[in-house]
Motif scaffolding. Structure first.
Motif, PDB file in Angstrom:
ATOM      1  N   THR A  18       0.837  -1.208   0.000  1.00 28.92           N
ATOM      2  CA  THR A  18       0.000   0.000   0.000  1.00 28.92           C
ATOM      3  C   THR A  18       0.870   1.255   0.000  1.00 28.92           C
ATOM      4  O   THR A  18       0.582   2.226  -0.707  1.00 28.92           O
ATOM      5  N   TYR A  19       1.958   1.230   0.778  1.00 28.08           N
ATOM      6  CA  TYR A  19       2.855   2.399   0.809  1.00 28.08           C
ATOM      7  C   TYR A  19       3.527   2.582  -0.560  1.00 28.08           C
ATOM      8  O   TYR A  19       3.754   3.697  -1.018  1.00 28.08           O
ATOM      9  N   GLU A  20       3.843   1.451  -1.204  1.00 30.94           N
ATOM     10  CA  GLU A  20       4.431   1.523  -2.558  1.00 30.94           C
ATOM     11  C   GLU A  20       3.425   2.159  -3.528  1.00 30.94           C
ATOM     12  O   GLU A  20       3.775   3.016  -4.340  1.00 30.94           O
ATOM     13  N   LEU A  21       2.177   1.732  -3.379  1.00 35.43           N
ATOM     14  CA  LEU A  21       1.118   2.231  -4.265  1.00 35.43           C
ATOM     15  C   LEU A  21       0.887   3.732  -4.068  1.00 35.43           C
ATOM     16  O   LEU A  21       0.657   4.470  -5.026  1.00 35.43           O
ATOM     17  N   LEU A  22       0.956   4.167  -2.810  1.00 34.38           N
ATOM     18  CA  LEU A  22       0.750   5.596  -2.528  1.00 34.38           C
ATOM     19  C   LEU A  22       1.883   6.430  -3.123  1.00 34.38           C
ATOM     20  O   LEU A  22       1.659   7.536  -3.622  1.00 34.38           O
ATOM     21  N   THR A  23       3.110   5.886  -3.084  1.00 35.52           N
ATOM     22  CA  THR A  23       4.242   6.594  -3.690  1.00 35.52           C
ATOM     23  C   THR A  23       4.048   6.659  -5.205  1.00 35.52           C
ATOM     24  O   THR A  23       4.224   7.709  -5.835  1.00 35.52           O
ATOM     25  N   TYR A  24       3.659   5.534  -5.777  1.00 37.99           N
ATOM     26  CA  TYR A  24       3.391   5.452  -7.217  1.00 37.99           C
ATOM     27  C   TYR A  24       2.293   6.462  -7.585  1.00 37.99           C
ATOM     28  O   TYR A  24       2.407   7.227  -8.548  1.00 37.99           O
ATOM     29  N   ALA A  47      -6.219   5.637  13.960  1.00 39.20           N
ATOM     30  CA  ALA A  47      -4.764   5.847  14.107  1.00 39.20           C
ATOM     31  C   ALA A  47      -4.029   5.281  12.893  1.00 39.20           C
ATOM     32  O   ALA A  47      -3.084   5.892  12.376  1.00 39.20           O
ATOM     33  N   GLU A  48      -4.486   4.110  12.436  1.00 39.30           N
ATOM     34  CA  GLU A  48      -3.843   3.491  11.266  1.00 39.30           C
ATOM     35  C   GLU A  48      -4.131   4.316  10.004  1.00 39.30           C
ATOM     36  O   GLU A  48      -3.242   4.533   9.176  1.00 39.30           O
ATOM     37  N   LYS A  54       2.120   9.857   6.516  1.00 37.33           N
ATOM     38  CA  LYS A  54       3.577   9.704   6.289  1.00 37.33           C
ATOM     39  C   LYS A  54       3.898   9.375   4.841  1.00 37.33           C
ATOM     40  O   LYS A  54       5.046   9.410   4.419  1.00 37.33           O
ATOM     41  N   TYR A  55       2.852   9.023   4.083  1.00 32.06           N
ATOM     42  CA  TYR A  55       3.061   8.701   2.664  1.00 32.06           C
ATOM     43  C   TYR A  55       2.329   9.700   1.762  1.00 32.06           C
ATOM     44  O   TYR A  55       2.009   9.408   0.619  1.00 32.06           O
ATOM     45  N   GLY A  56       2.070  10.876   2.331  1.00 34.76           N
ATOM     46  CA  GLY A  56       1.551  11.976   1.517  1.00 34.76           C
ATOM     47  C   GLY A  56       0.044  11.998   1.333  1.00 34.76           C
ATOM     48  O   GLY A  56      -0.462  12.719   0.477  1.00 34.76           O
ATOM     49  N   VAL A  57      -0.695  11.201   2.147  1.00 32.53           N
ATOM     50  CA  VAL A  57      -2.152  11.179   1.993  1.00 32.53           C
ATOM     51  C   VAL A  57      -2.769  12.339   2.774  1.00 32.53           C
ATOM     52  O   VAL A  57      -2.538  12.468   3.973  1.00 32.53           O
ATOM     53  N   SER A  58      -3.553  13.169   2.085  1.00 29.17           N
ATOM     54  CA  SER A  58      -4.220  14.258   2.805  1.00 29.17           C
ATOM     55  C   SER A  58      -5.733  14.007   2.874  1.00 29.17           C
ATOM     56  O   SER A  58      -6.344  14.235   3.910  1.00 29.17           O
ATOM     57  N   ALA A  59      -6.326  13.509   1.814  1.00 37.80           N
ATOM     58  CA  ALA A  59      -7.768  13.254   1.835  1.00 37.80           C
ATOM     59  C   ALA A  59      -8.025  11.770   1.661  1.00 37.80           C
ATOM     60  O   ALA A  59      -7.564  11.162   0.687  1.00 37.80           O
ATOM     61  N   LYS A 161       9.672   1.769  -5.257  1.00 42.91           N
ATOM     62  CA  LYS A 161      10.296   2.107  -3.970  1.00 42.91           C
ATOM     63  C   LYS A 161       9.428   3.086  -3.172  1.00 42.91           C
ATOM     64  O   LYS A 161       8.928   4.070  -3.713  1.00 42.91           O
ATOM     65  N   VAL A 162       9.270   2.788  -1.883  1.00 39.81           N
ATOM     66  CA  VAL A 162       8.475   3.667  -1.013  1.00 39.81           C
ATOM     67  C   VAL A 162       9.238   4.944  -0.711  1.00 39.81           C
ATOM     68  O   VAL A 162      10.422   4.908  -0.408  1.00 39.81           O
ATOM     69  N   GLU A 163       8.544   6.074  -0.821  1.00 43.64           N
ATOM     70  CA  GLU A 163       9.134   7.361  -0.421  1.00 43.64           C
ATOM     71  C   GLU A 163       8.184   8.033   0.557  1.00 43.64           C
ATOM     72  O   GLU A 163       6.983   8.106   0.303  1.00 43.64           O
ATOM     73  N   ALA A 164       8.739   8.533   1.645  1.00 44.77           N
ATOM     74  CA  ALA A 164       7.905   9.205   2.649  1.00 44.77           C
ATOM     75  C   ALA A 164       7.570  10.621   2.182  1.00 44.77           C
ATOM     76  O   ALA A 164       8.300  11.207   1.384  1.00 44.77           O
ATOM     77  N   ALA A 165       6.436  11.152   2.648  1.00 42.30           N
ATOM     78  CA  ALA A 165       6.057  12.550   2.356  1.00 42.30           C
ATOM     79  C   ALA A 165       5.066  12.969   3.434  1.00 42.30           C
ATOM     80  O   ALA A 165       4.119  12.237   3.702  1.00 42.30           O
ATOM     81  N   GLU A 166       5.334  14.067   4.094  1.00 39.81           N
ATOM     82  CA  GLU A 166       4.473  14.465   5.221  1.00 39.81           C
ATOM     83  C   GLU A 166       3.159  15.100   4.764  1.00 39.81           C
ATOM     84  O   GLU A 166       3.157  15.943   3.874  1.00 39.81           O
ATOM     85  N   ALA A 167       2.062  14.684   5.375  1.00 41.19           N
ATOM     86  CA  ALA A 167       0.753  15.325   5.135  1.00 41.19           C
ATOM     87  C   ALA A 167      -0.137  15.009   6.335  1.00 41.19           C
ATOM     88  O   ALA A 167       0.140  14.083   7.101  1.00 41.19           O
ATOM     89  N   THR A 168      -1.171  15.802   6.514  1.00 38.63           N
ATOM     90  CA  THR A 168      -2.141  15.517   7.580  1.00 38.63           C
ATOM     91  C   THR A 168      -3.390  14.948   6.927  1.00 38.63           C
ATOM     92  O   THR A 168      -3.938  15.538   5.987  1.00 38.63           O
TER      93      THR A 168
END
Ligand code: FAD
Length: 325
Positions: A18-24, A47-48, A54-59, A161-168
């Motif tokens: 899922t984290y890979e998919l969010l980066t993609y 919480a989950e 951490k993977y750039g999801v805002s909405a 490859k998973v890349e982190a990105a900050e979002a709320t």
């Protein structure tokens, strides 16, 4: 227009794929000049859900009807299609897993979307929409030009490859219509191998075949796997003979995996076995027969008796971990 990412989880915990998919999804949205929307289905704690920031999801849309507590391929496929309709998504991303491959074609039929599975690279949108996918059981690649307006891509786990990105994360409930036809399967019992690393998600895999002679000899395979933090796998005859569970069977008729490291012990390397493991980044083969076909697919090969080689590997890994190597 937007991109919709389906976030697969197991028992409420998101999978690495899922984290890979969010980066993609983030990278594809940037390339297409559009936004990424995200869908979670079923029972996942807030919480989950929030951790996806951490993977750039805002909405994030969350379809959390009690009827969706257990994975049901028809219902989940229908919710995915409804979320795509409500967001006007043109590209829908799912993981190329058992669940993803069940949901994807169902959603594609409803949306009249193109469906491409086994995708291994970011789509090229510079001139049209082209994706590269594994073909012929991993023996080749296909460049697919996708012409239809709506597209569903199933991305092979461990290929991006998973890349982190900050979002709320802001969570919005998504209420989907669940018809009787979508709910006509009842899950009676779920059995999970909870104490183990899930094979499709594993980055390291230690696998063994008929060369190990019998189930009583798997102790050294499990010990090596545990020391490395790896999942265990096996060839088809091994699971057919009930030496190991079927959930460990890899190959053409088993699970297809693409870990960073695949160690094959006493496996001949038949074409049907290779079909499920040849996308591994690094392959190490241990076989006493120097002519074993698996050596042709190996990055590193050890010609030797597994009963001598594997205990030596275990000792070497122990020393390395203790800093005494
Ligand atoms: P073997 O072919 O018996 O090989 C054992 C190997 O161990 C040999 O290379 C031998 O040299 C080595 N060995 C023996 N003793 C030692 C020792 N002491 N130390 C080190 N090495 C030793 N197979 C799969 O795995 N996955 C699939 O999904 C799959 N699907 C199939 C689908 C179809 C339609 C068909 C027809 C077959 C399929 N098979 C599949 C079976 C496949 O063709 C092979 O028969 C199988 O992979 C062989 O398993 P193996 O390598 O464990 O056993």
């Amino acid at each position: 227009m937007s991109i919709l990412v389906y976030t697969e989880h197991a028992g409420g915990a998101f999978k690495k794929s899922t984290y890979e998919l969010l980066t993609y999804g983030r990278h594809l949205a940037a390339a297409m000049g559009t936004e990424m929307k995200v869908l979670a289905i079923g029972n996942v704690a807030d919480a989950e859900l929030n951790s996806l920031g951490k993977y750039g999801v805002s909405a994030l849309m969350h379809a959390n009807d009690a009827k969706l507590n257990d994975f049901n391929v028809r219902a989940y496929g229908s919710v995915l299609a409804q979320a795509a309709e409500s967001t006007g998504a043109q590209v829908i991303l799912i993981s190329n897993t058992f669940s993803g491959k069940g949901m994807g074609p169902r959603a594609a039929a409803r949306l009249k979307a193109a469906y491409v599975d086994n995708v291994i690279e970011l789509a090229n949108t510079a001139n049209g929409f082209e994706v590269i996918k594994n073909a012929f059981s991993g023996k080749g690649f296909a460049h697919v030009s996708v012409k239809s307006a709506k597209k569903i891509l199933a991305i092979v786990p461990n290929s991006y490859k998973v890349e982190a990105a900050e979002a709320t994360v802001s969570i919005a409930p998504f209420s989907a219509e669940l018809s009787d036809a979508a709910m006509n399967t009842k899950v009676r019992e779920v059995k999970r191998a909870t104490d183990k690393i899930a094979l499709p998600d594993a980055e390291l895999v230690v696998s063994a075949g008929r060369g190990l002679k019998g189930p009583e000899n798997w102790g050294m395979v499990e010990e090596l796997a545990e020391l490395l933090g790896a999942a265990t796998a096996c060839s088809k005859p091994v699971s057919d003979a009930d030496w190991r569970p079927h959930s460990e069977h890899v190959g053409q008729t088993g699970i297809a995996i693409s870990p960073n490291l695949y160690i094959a012990i006493g496996i001949s390397g038949a074409i049907q076995h290779l079909a499920g493991v040849s996308s591994s980044k690094t392959i190490v083969v241990i076989n006493k027969d120097p002519e074993a076909p698996f050596f042709k697919a190996a990055d590193y090969g050890i010609v030797g008796d597994a009963f001598e080689v594997v205990p030596k590997m275990i000792e070497a890994v122990k020393k390395l971990k203790a800093g005494t190597a």
